[in-house]
Structures are given as C-alpha cells and as structure tokens.
Design a protein around this motif. Structure first.
Motif, PDB file in Angstrom:
ATOM      1  N   CYS A  94      43.180  68.950  19.751  1.00  0.00           N
ATOM      2  CA  CYS A  94      43.931  68.173  18.751  1.00  0.00           C
ATOM      3  C   CYS A  94      42.932  67.405  17.873  1.00  0.00           C
ATOM      4  O   CYS A  94      42.183  66.570  18.374  1.00  0.00           O
ATOM      5  CB  CYS A  94      44.894  67.203  19.438  1.00  0.00           C
TER       6      CYS A  94
ATOM      7  N   THR B  62      43.199  65.042  15.820  1.00  0.00           N
ATOM      8  CA  THR B  62      43.436  63.634  15.494  1.00  0.00           C
ATOM      9  C   THR B  62      43.582  62.766  16.737  1.00  0.00           C
ATOM     10  O   THR B  62      43.952  61.598  16.639  1.00  0.00           O
ATOM     11  CB  THR B  62      44.720  63.499  14.647  1.00  0.00           C
TER      12      THR B  62
ATOM     13  N   CYS C  43      47.772  72.675  18.795  1.00  0.00           N
ATOM     14  CA  CYS C  43      47.944  72.504  20.248  1.00  0.00           C
ATOM     15  C   CYS C  43      48.774  73.620  20.863  1.00  0.00           C
ATOM     16  O   CYS C  43      48.878  73.723  22.085  1.00  0.00           O
ATOM     17  CB  CYS C  43      48.515  71.125  20.579  1.00  0.00           C
TER      18      CYS C  43
ATOM     19  N   LEU D  59      46.961  63.563  21.276  1.00  0.00           N
ATOM     20  CA  LEU D  59      47.392  63.932  22.630  1.00  0.00           C
ATOM     21  C   LEU D  59      46.532  63.254  23.693  1.00  0.00           C
ATOM     22  O   LEU D  59      46.381  63.770  24.798  1.00  0.00           O
ATOM     23  CB  LEU D  59      47.301  65.458  22.811  1.00  0.00           C
TER      24      LEU D  59
ATOM     25  N   CYS E 233      49.946  62.352  14.612  1.00  0.00           N
ATOM     26  CA  CYS E 233      50.202  63.794  14.685  1.00  0.00           C
ATOM     27  C   CYS E 233      50.349  64.368  13.267  1.00  0.00           C
ATOM     28  O   CYS E 233      51.196  63.918  12.489  1.00  0.00           O
ATOM     29  CB  CYS E 233      51.457  64.055  15.510  1.00  0.00           C
ATOM     30  N   ILE E 234      49.528  65.359  12.952  1.00  0.00           N
ATOM     31  CA  ILE E 234      49.535  65.952  11.611  1.00  0.00           C
ATOM     32  C   ILE E 234      50.935  66.435  11.237  1.00  0.00           C
ATOM     33  O   ILE E 234      51.404  66.258  10.115  1.00  0.00           O
ATOM     34  CB  ILE E 234      48.537  67.143  11.548  1.00  0.00           C
TER      35      ILE E 234
ATOM     36  N   CYS F 212      51.787  71.612  12.039  1.00  0.00           N
ATOM     37  CA  CYS F 212      50.483  71.872  12.665  1.00  0.00           C
ATOM     38  C   CYS F 212      50.735  72.661  13.940  1.00  0.00           C
ATOM     39  O   CYS F 212      51.659  72.352  14.699  1.00  0.00           O
ATOM     40  CB  CYS F 212      49.790  70.547  12.988  1.00  0.00           C
TER      41      CYS F 212
END
Ligand code: B12
Ligand code: SF4
Ligand code: SF4
Length: 347
Positions: free
Chosen positions: A194, A196, A239, A199, A210-211, A236
């Motif tokens: 991930c 960013t 994940c 998670l 979260c994108i 996105c």
C-alpha cells in the motif's frame, strides 16, 4: 418444495455465490464502526454508525436470515497500454468496465421477488445500503476478511462484488468456508504494497489515506492529501493485485464477468489530456454506465489535473492544459492545476 434448494439453484443460475447467516446484530461490526468514527475514518459518502448498519432487524424487523451474495469479477489479463510520451492516468479495474450496482441489483431483486412469491418478505441491498456487506459476508461464511480489509473467497480472491439479501425465509445456514480458515497467516504483502500506509493496522483501512477514497472526495484537496493520489484518477487496486489469492484467481471470461472487462468506458490507462479535453456528451456516451459516472466528469478532471502536474518535466501541451484549468471558475480545478514555477519541481 425445499426452499433452500430452489433458492440455491436460482442463485447459481444468476452466476452468484452465496452463504446464509441468522439475522442477528453483529457486535464486532458495531465496535469496528464506532472505533472508526472515533478515528475520523468514516468515508465521506457513508452513513454514520447507527443500528441499521449492524442490525438486519433495524431494516426488516421480521428478517430471519441474511444471505450474503457475491458476483464474481475476476479481471481478464489485458495489456496495460503501451509506453507513450503522452501522460496517462490509472483507473481501477472495477471502474474500467460496467458499473456493478445494476448488475448485482437486478439479480438480488429477482431473488427477493422470488422469495416474496413464496410468502417471505425480503429486501436486497448492494453497496449503497446501510449494512456493512463484508462483515455480514464474513459472518455468513462466504469468505474471510484479509489484512487488506477485503473479503477473500476461495477461487476468486478479492475479485467479487457483494450484496445482502434480508429475508423471512428459513433458509439453511451453511458457510462456504471453514470458520477457522486463516487466509493470511504470516503474509503481509498488501500492507507493504500500500503506497500510502493506509493498511498499517491489519484489516482496518485508514480511509483518510486510502487512494480509493481520496479519488472520490469532492472539492479542493489539501496538498498532503492530493500528493497521495500519484497517477490514480479513480479507485486503487494495489492491495488486491499483490494478494496471492487474487493473483491466482482465474477469470471465466464469460457471463457477467465479461461486463467488467475494459471494452467499454475510458480504459485502464487513459491519456490525461484526453480526459481534460472531454466534454459532457462524449463522457456520457463512453462512461455513463461505469463507476466513473459516480463522481462525474468534473471530479475525474480534478484528479486528472493532480496526476498531470506530477508528470515532470511538463510538456508544452501539459502546461497549456494546466494554465487553461488554472483560469477556470471551479475552485477545485484551479487549485489542482497550479503549475509548478519552473516545471521541474512538483508544486
Ligand atoms: C465505505 C466503503 C469504502 C471506503 C472505506 C473502506 C473500508 N475499509 O471501510 C473506501 C472508499 C476507502 C473503499 C474502498 C474500496 N472498496 Co469499498 N466499500 C465501502 C462500503 C460502502 C462500506 C464499508 C464499511 O462499512 N466499512 C466499515 C468497516 C468497519 O466495515 P466492513 O467493511 O464490514 O469490514 C471490516 C470489518 O469486517 C473488519 N474486520 C473483520 N474481521 C476483523 C477482524 C479484526 C481482528 C479486526 C480488527 C477487524 C475485522 O475489517 C473490515 C475491513 O475494515 C462497502 C459497501 C457496504 N455497504 O458494505 C464497499 C465495499 C466494501 N468496497 C468494495 C470495494 C471493491 C472497494 C475497493 C476495492 C474499490 C477500488 N478498487 O478502489 C476499495 C478497497 C479498499 C480496501 N482495501 O478496503 C467492496 C468489497 C468487495 C470485497 N471483496 O471485499 C464492497 C463490499 C462494495 C460491494 N458491494 O462490493 N470502500
Ligand atoms: S486501495 Fe490502495 S491506497 Fe487503499 S488500502 Fe488498498 S493499496 Fe492502500
Ligand atoms: S496479500 Fe497476504 S496479507 Fe494481504 S490479504 Fe492477501 S493473503 Fe492476506
């Protein structure tokens, strides 16, 4: 007539998997939603934590069962778009094909109508209903929630959309997966992939980072948030794509799954200048039946502007487009189009 058997064969003929749980409130979901509220992680389009999110009887007081339904959506392997000097954006797989809402809605409604005809009141929801679908799907034993927060179903991985059917019918309670199945074990690929860090707590998605959520948030984004987007202009899949269960899933390439293929819409890697030059008519023709239509063209253009200004060094076409949008009367476009001073640094 054996209602459970007849229901099962109807659901299968619609291309659906299902599992059945008693219609009881989920205490674990209530706690998760309240904790999430405290952390400020509720999505901008989500209802607040209240009983109708975790208690099926708050929606249908006479409900006996919650049927968790899954519509398989394993993506077909497609070419990602050849390398090109024209900058591209990234569109999530689910948004490059047909919108799953109507596809699941009519199937769920057909099952509800059939149950009603047998004398059992029934209600169906997909996505926009208040109940949390993953948690009930896990409780019913349709799959298990992985560290990426998504429901993992044997054979499909995370590639399935979910819906819930509340019914008075006394369908037999039977899980599809063994409740003791621990799909992740020591694996943490999704958490590490991930980009960013959304998670960092397994199974709990930090919505603010979260994108997928940021692409859907409306208005002007703070710089720190906008920088999370990278080239993503809608959704996105990172994940999911790294998950061994999803990588191992095989597309049937027929039935409803076909409709998730990017033969319709704007594709998976659309050229950013094309998005920025789109007008309402062609957008409607190409994307009205895809999830891109949820936010509409203005939101997609805002995200395309954030993506374009990162493509350093900027081409003369990119500069021209950014200058045009910087003079627009929409504050979210003006802000997203702020051109870096010399075009060699990000703004
Ligand atoms: C709000 C929302 C979002 C938000 C917030 C996501 C989130 N994790 O809550 C945002 C915009 C970020 C989002 C993104 C995506 N979403 Co969404 N989203 C929803 C929505 C509308 C509500 C989810 C919700 O209630 N969340 C609150 C949390 C607390 O509850 P929960 O989802 O039931 O699940 C949690 C609990 O079960 C808990 N849990 C379970 N067991 C355990 C055990 C322990 C120990 C702990 C601590 C927690 C725990 O962890 C789960 C995950 O947080 C649902 C539809 C619906 N009505 O349910 C779709 C839904 C969850 N989304 C879906 C999809 C496909 C996506 C995306 C993949 C789309 C994309 N490609 O961009 C991404 C994936 C991001 C991710 N890793 O989750 C699908 C999931 C399908 C699946 N196989 O799981 C759903 C069900 C829509 C549908 N009808 O198919 N989504
Ligand atoms: S959807 Fe993307 S940003 Fe959101 S948790 Fe998954 S990898 Fe991270
Ligand atoms: S990538 Fe690994 S940790 Fe993440 S959901 Fe899949 S199996 Fe679980």
């Amino acid at each position: 007539m054996d209602v459970t058997r007849a229901f099962a064969s109807f659901a299968r003929s619609l291309g659906l998997l299902f599992a059945v749980a008693p219609a009881r409130p989920l205490g674990s979901l209530r706690r998760a939603l309240l904790l999430r509220e405290e952390r400020g992680w509720r999505a901008s389009f989500e209802p607040p934590p209240e009983p109708r999110r975790w208690d099926p009887k708050a929606i249908l007081p006479t409900a006996q069962r919650v049927v968790a339904l899954a519509l398989p959506a394993v993506p077909r392997r497609t070419r990602e778009g050849r390398a090109s000097p024209i900058p591209r954006g990234v569109v999530s797989r689910y948004a490059a094909g047909y919108d799953y809402h109507p596809l699941l809605q009519w199937r769920g409604e057909a099952l509800a109508l059939w149950l009603k005809a047998q004398g059992y009141e029934s209600r169906f929801q997909v996505d926009t209903g208040p109940l949390s679908e993953r948690s009930f799907a896990e409780a019913a034993g349709l799959g298990k929630v992985g560290k990426n927060g998504l429901l993992l179903i044997p054979g499909l991985g995370t590639w399935a959309f979910l819906g819930l059917l509340l019914t008075e019918a006394p369908l037999k309670v039977k899980p599809l997966v063994d409740p003791s199945w621990d799909p992740c074990g020591e694996c943490d690929l999704c958490q590490r992939a991930c980009p960013t860090d959304a998670l960092r707590i397994a199974k709990e998605v930090d919505t603010s980072r979260c994108i997928s959520h940021v692409t859907q948030e409306r208005g002007v984004l703070q710089e720190a948030k906008a920088s999370l987007l990278h080239s993503h202009i809608w959704g996105c899949d990172i994940c999911q794509e790294v998950c061994p269960y999803s990588r191992g899933a095989v597309s049937l390439g027929r039935g409803p799954e076909m409709l998730f293929s990017p033969w319709y819409g704007l594709g998976r890697r659309p050229f950013l200048p094309t998005i920025l030059r789109l007008t309402k008519g062609p957008f409607r023709r190409r994307a009205a039946h895809t999830p891109l239509n949820w936010g509409g063209l203005p939101l997609l253009k805002r995200n395309a502007l954030y993506a374009l200004r990162r493509k350093i060094p900027l081409s003369s076409l990119s500069r021209r487009l950014l200058r045009e949008y910087a003079a627009s009367d929409r504050p979210e476009w003006r802000e997203a189009a702020r051109v870096p001073r010399d075009g060699t640094e990000e703004p």
